[in-house]
Motif scaffolding. Structure first.
Motif, PDB file in Angstrom:
ATOM      1  N   GLN A  36      16.578  24.690 -14.737  1.00 53.70           N
ATOM      2  CA  GLN A  36      17.999  24.703 -14.368  1.00 53.70           C
ATOM      3  C   GLN A  36      18.846  25.252 -15.501  1.00 53.70           C
ATOM      4  OE1 GLN A  36      19.255  24.125 -11.446  1.00 53.70           O
ATOM      5  NE2 GLN A  36      21.381  24.507 -12.123  1.00 53.70           N
ATOM      6  N   LYS A  37      18.537  24.793 -16.751  1.00 52.53           N
ATOM      7  CA  LYS A  37      19.285  25.300 -17.904  1.00 52.53           C
ATOM      8  C   LYS A  37      19.077  26.788 -18.080  1.00 52.53           C
ATOM      9  CE  LYS A  37      19.535  21.030 -20.577  1.00 52.53           C
ATOM     10  NZ  LYS A  37      19.162  20.361 -21.832  1.00 52.53           N
ATOM     11  N   LYS A  38      17.868  27.222 -17.765  1.00 53.65           N
ATOM     12  CA  LYS A  38      17.571  28.657 -17.898  1.00 53.65           C
ATOM     13  C   LYS A  38      18.392  29.450 -16.872  1.00 53.65           C
ATOM     14  CE  LYS A  38      13.768  31.974 -17.993  1.00 53.65           C
ATOM     15  NZ  LYS A  38      12.305  32.158 -17.869  1.00 53.65           N
ATOM     16  N   LYS A  39      18.468  28.876 -15.614  1.00 51.34           N
ATOM     17  CA  LYS A  39      19.254  29.546 -14.575  1.00 51.34           C
ATOM     18  C   LYS A  39      20.728  29.598 -14.940  1.00 51.34           C
ATOM     19  CE  LYS A  39      16.238  28.472 -10.652  1.00 51.34           C
ATOM     20  NZ  LYS A  39      16.137  27.741  -9.373  1.00 51.34           N
ATOM     21  N   GLU A  40      21.230  28.451 -15.459  1.00 52.37           N
ATOM     22  CA  GLU A  40      22.640  28.406 -15.838  1.00 52.37           C
ATOM     23  C   GLU A  40      22.934  29.387 -16.947  1.00 52.37           C
ATOM     24  OE1 GLU A  40      23.522  24.429 -16.802  1.00 52.37           O
ATOM     25  OE2 GLU A  40      23.512  23.712 -14.724  1.00 52.37           O
ATOM     26  N   THR A  41      21.984  29.475 -17.890  1.00 51.13           N
ATOM     27  CA  THR A  41      22.160  30.421 -18.989  1.00 51.13           C
ATOM     28  C   THR A  41      22.158  31.844 -18.471  1.00 51.13           C
ATOM     29  OG1 THR A  41      21.061  28.891 -20.498  1.00 51.13           O
ATOM     30  CG2 THR A  41      21.226  31.190 -21.192  1.00 51.13           C
ATOM     31  N   THR A  42      21.242  32.117 -17.529  1.00 48.05           N
ATOM     32  CA  THR A  42      21.168  33.458 -16.944  1.00 48.05           C
ATOM     33  C   THR A  42      22.438  33.784 -16.177  1.00 48.05           C
ATOM     34  OG1 THR A  42      18.781  33.221 -16.751  1.00 48.05           O
ATOM     35  CG2 THR A  42      19.827  34.971 -15.452  1.00 48.05           C
ATOM     36  N   ALA A  43      22.930  32.751 -15.394  1.00 48.43           N
ATOM     37  CA  ALA A  43      24.160  32.956 -14.617  1.00 48.43           C
ATOM     38  C   ALA A  43      25.342  33.214 -15.528  1.00 48.43           C
ATOM     39  CB  ALA A  43      24.432  31.740 -13.720  1.00 48.43           C
ATOM     40  N   THR A  44      25.364  32.463 -16.654  1.00 47.75           N
ATOM     41  CA  THR A  44      26.462  32.638 -17.593  1.00 47.75           C
ATOM     42  C   THR A  44      26.422  34.027 -18.202  1.00 47.75           C
ATOM     43  OG1 THR A  44      26.462  30.285 -18.097  1.00 47.75           O
ATOM     44  CG2 THR A  44      27.529  31.748 -19.684  1.00 47.75           C
ATOM     45  N   LEU A  45      25.241  34.487 -18.512  1.00 48.11           N
ATOM     46  CA  LEU A  45      25.100  35.802 -19.122  1.00 48.11           C
ATOM     47  C   LEU A  45      25.460  36.916 -18.151  1.00 48.11           C
ATOM     48  CD1 LEU A  45      21.788  35.280 -21.154  1.00 48.11           C
ATOM     49  CD2 LEU A  45      24.137  35.398 -22.041  1.00 48.11           C
ATOM     50  N   SER A  46      25.220  36.659 -16.827  1.00 46.27           N
ATOM     51  CA  SER A  46      25.463  37.712 -15.837  1.00 46.27           C
ATOM     52  C   SER A  46      26.780  37.522 -15.087  1.00 46.27           C
ATOM     53  CB  SER A  46      24.305  37.747 -14.827  1.00 46.27           C
ATOM     54  OG  SER A  46      24.227  36.507 -14.135  1.00 46.27           O
ATOM     55  N   GLU A  47      27.705  36.626 -15.510  1.00 46.71           N
ATOM     56  CA  GLU A  47      28.981  36.409 -14.825  1.00 46.71           C
ATOM     57  C   GLU A  47      29.773  37.710 -14.798  1.00 46.71           C
ATOM     58  OE1 GLU A  47      32.936  33.540 -15.029  1.00 46.71           O
ATOM     59  OE2 GLU A  47      31.399  33.456 -16.599  1.00 46.71           O
ATOM     60  N   GLU A  48      30.343  37.988 -13.605  1.00 47.14           N
ATOM     61  CA  GLU A  48      31.074  39.230 -13.409  1.00 47.14           C
ATOM     62  C   GLU A  48      32.388  39.209 -14.175  1.00 47.14           C
ATOM     63  OE1 GLU A  48      32.798  41.982  -9.742  1.00 47.14           O
ATOM     64  OE2 GLU A  48      32.164  39.907  -9.403  1.00 47.14           O
ATOM     65  N   ILE A  49      32.691  40.304 -14.851  1.00 44.39           N
ATOM     66  CA  ILE A  49      33.942  40.488 -15.566  1.00 44.39           C
ATOM     67  C   ILE A  49      34.601  41.735 -15.005  1.00 44.39           C
ATOM     68  CG2 ILE A  49      35.054  40.855 -17.791  1.00 44.39           C
ATOM     69  CD1 ILE A  49      32.699  39.480 -19.109  1.00 44.39           C
ATOM     70  N   VAL A  50      35.826  41.581 -14.487  1.00 44.95           N
ATOM     71  CA  VAL A  50      36.535  42.680 -13.838  1.00 44.95           C
ATOM     72  C   VAL A  50      37.569  43.242 -14.802  1.00 44.95           C
ATOM     73  CG1 VAL A  50      37.948  43.381 -11.880  1.00 44.95           C
ATOM     74  CG2 VAL A  50      36.207  41.601 -11.592  1.00 44.95           C
ATOM     75  N   ALA A  51      37.524  44.543 -14.981  1.00 43.98           N
ATOM     76  CA  ALA A  51      38.515  45.212 -15.819  1.00 43.98           C
ATOM     77  C   ALA A  51      39.791  45.417 -15.012  1.00 43.98           C
ATOM     78  CB  ALA A  51      37.976  46.552 -16.311  1.00 43.98           C
ATOM     79  N   VAL A  52      40.913  45.009 -15.563  1.00 42.21           N
ATOM     80  CA  VAL A  52      42.189  45.093 -14.845  1.00 42.21           C
ATOM     81  C   VAL A  52      43.271  45.653 -15.760  1.00 42.21           C
ATOM     82  CG1 VAL A  52      41.621  43.164 -13.319  1.00 42.21           C
ATOM     83  CG2 VAL A  52      42.825  42.720 -15.482  1.00 42.21           C
ATOM     84  N   LYS A  53      44.367  46.043 -15.115  1.00 41.23           N
ATOM     85  CA  LYS A  53      45.571  46.460 -15.835  1.00 41.23           C
ATOM     86  C   LYS A  53      46.756  45.698 -15.272  1.00 41.23           C
ATOM     87  CE  LYS A  53      44.165  51.178 -17.047  1.00 41.23           C
ATOM     88  NZ  LYS A  53      44.493  52.627 -16.910  1.00 41.23           N
ATOM     89  N   THR A  54      47.723  45.461 -16.102  1.00 39.22           N
ATOM     90  CA  THR A  54      48.908  44.732 -15.663  1.00 39.22           C
ATOM     91  C   THR A  54      50.159  45.579 -15.855  1.00 39.22           C
ATOM     92  OG1 THR A  54      49.234  43.707 -17.834  1.00 39.22           O
ATOM     93  CG2 THR A  54      47.858  42.511 -16.235  1.00 39.22           C
TER      94      THR A  54
END
Length: 361
Positions: A36-54
């Motif tokens: 589970q910790k490995k999955k959470e770590t993997t999920a954390t590493l692969s969390e989507e980051i969206v580039a935006v402008k304001t």
């Protein structure tokens, strides 16, 4: 034979089995926790980051424009008729024909009307003759002064009747009151025209004679006054905008539609216009309000006047509900929801969800 009050029992194996199962369960739990910790770590590493402008939220003082559609009409519209009734003798124009001011359009059969003029003329001649005779008798003290007065009055009445007959004869023909076009020929030769019954429907067609009449609701009507600017677009001219101003406001609602009529006058010439051309208008009231505005690209999930915008909160996108007052060009004017917000997300807003991680340039 020795007696043992506590005889030895056969040793039970159950406790031994329980201990081994417990060890196995603990081992499995540790393995599951590690996975589970490995999955959470993997999920954390692969969390989507969206580039935006304001972009910055701006506050502007502007009046909400009023959209309305209507038709082109002539400012000078005339329903031409005979003053007296009679049989139409001759019609000199046809529908769609251009006419000049003063041009003869139609005449009545004058048989009856000429007879009335002759009758009134004879009445005047007789009254003059009677007055002259009684005046001479009055000089000889044969007639009374009252008789002279009565015949004088009769002569004046006869002259007025003759004036009426001649006046009616002059209006037993129809002449154009202005230059324009015969839009509709309502009656034909040989028909009986009543006094005042329309025979022609005529429009003036000069460059300054055209107006656009549109209907607006009462809540919009109270915001308008003559002189307010407007923009007119015609389907016939590929929606090219033409400037206009309000020239007149109706004082009452239309009985059929319930709308209030607004008359717009073009301030620049249009190549060619005709009665009935469809027009879309945008009217700008003088009364202005201060509202916050954002680019239309910043709005998401719009429905009627409700929509959402995204703002950056820390390193996350936050979804904020707003109420849209109106749209004007590429700007959305916001009625409420942006209190304390100075920047909204534009580029990348279509890919966002509430709480997603974002990155600014």
């Amino acid at each position: 034979m020795d007696f043992n009050p506590f005889p030895m029992k056969t040793p039970l194996l159950y406790p031994r089995f329980v201990l081994s199962d417990l060890v196995m369960l603990i081992t499995l739990a540790m393995l599951a926790n590690a996975c589970q910790k490995k999955k959470e770590t993997t999920a954390t590493l692969s969390e989507e980051i969206v580039a935006v402008k304001t972009v910055a939220v701006s506050r502007e003082s502007q009046a909400e424009p009023i959209q309305a559609s209507g038709l082109v009409q002539s400012e000078t519209e005339a329903r031409l008729s005979f003053k007296t009734g009679g049989i139409i003798q001759k019609i000199f124009v046809r529908e769609g024909q251009s006419i000049r001011k003063g041009e003869l359009l139609a005449t009545l059969n004058l048989t009856e009307i000429d007879a009335q003029v002759r009758q009134a003329t004879e009445s005047v001649t007789k009254a003059e003759r009677d007055l002259a005779r009684v005046t001479n008798l009055y000089k000889d003290s044969v007639a009374t002064y009252e008789q002279v007065q009565n015949l004088t009055t009769a002569l004046n009445v006869s002259k007025q009747n003759l004036e009426i007959a001649r006046y009616n004869r002059s209006f037993s023909e129809i002449r154009a009151t202005s230059g324009g076009v015969v839009i509709k020929k309502i009656m034909n030769e040989g028909e009986l025209a009543g006094p005042g019954s329309p025979v022609f429907y005529v429009n003036a067609t000069g460059p300054k004679d055209w107006v656009i009449r549109v209907g607006v609701a009462d809540k919009d009507w109270i915001r308008l006054k003559p002189g307010n600017k407007a923009e007119v677009k015609f389907d016939a001219y590929a929606n090219q905008p033409y400037p206009a101003v309000i020239s007149n406001l109706s004082a009452g609602a239309d009985q059929v539609s319930g709308l209030y009529q607004v008359e717009l006058k073009l301030t620049v010439p249009v190549p060619k216009l005709a009665a009935g051309i469809f027009a879309n208008t945008l009217i700008f009231p003088a009364v202005q309000h201060s509202l916050e505005s954002v680019p239309i690209d910043a709005l998401v999930e719009g429905s009627n006047q409700s929509a959402f915008v995204y703002v950056v909160q820390g390193d996350r996108a936050k979804k904020v509900p707003v109420r849209v007052a109106y749209l004007n060009g590429q700007r959305a004017f916001i009625e409420s929801g942006l209190n304390g917000i100075s920047q909204v997300i534009t580029d990348g807003s279509a890919y966002l969800t509430d709480g997603v991680k974002v990155k600014l340039p």
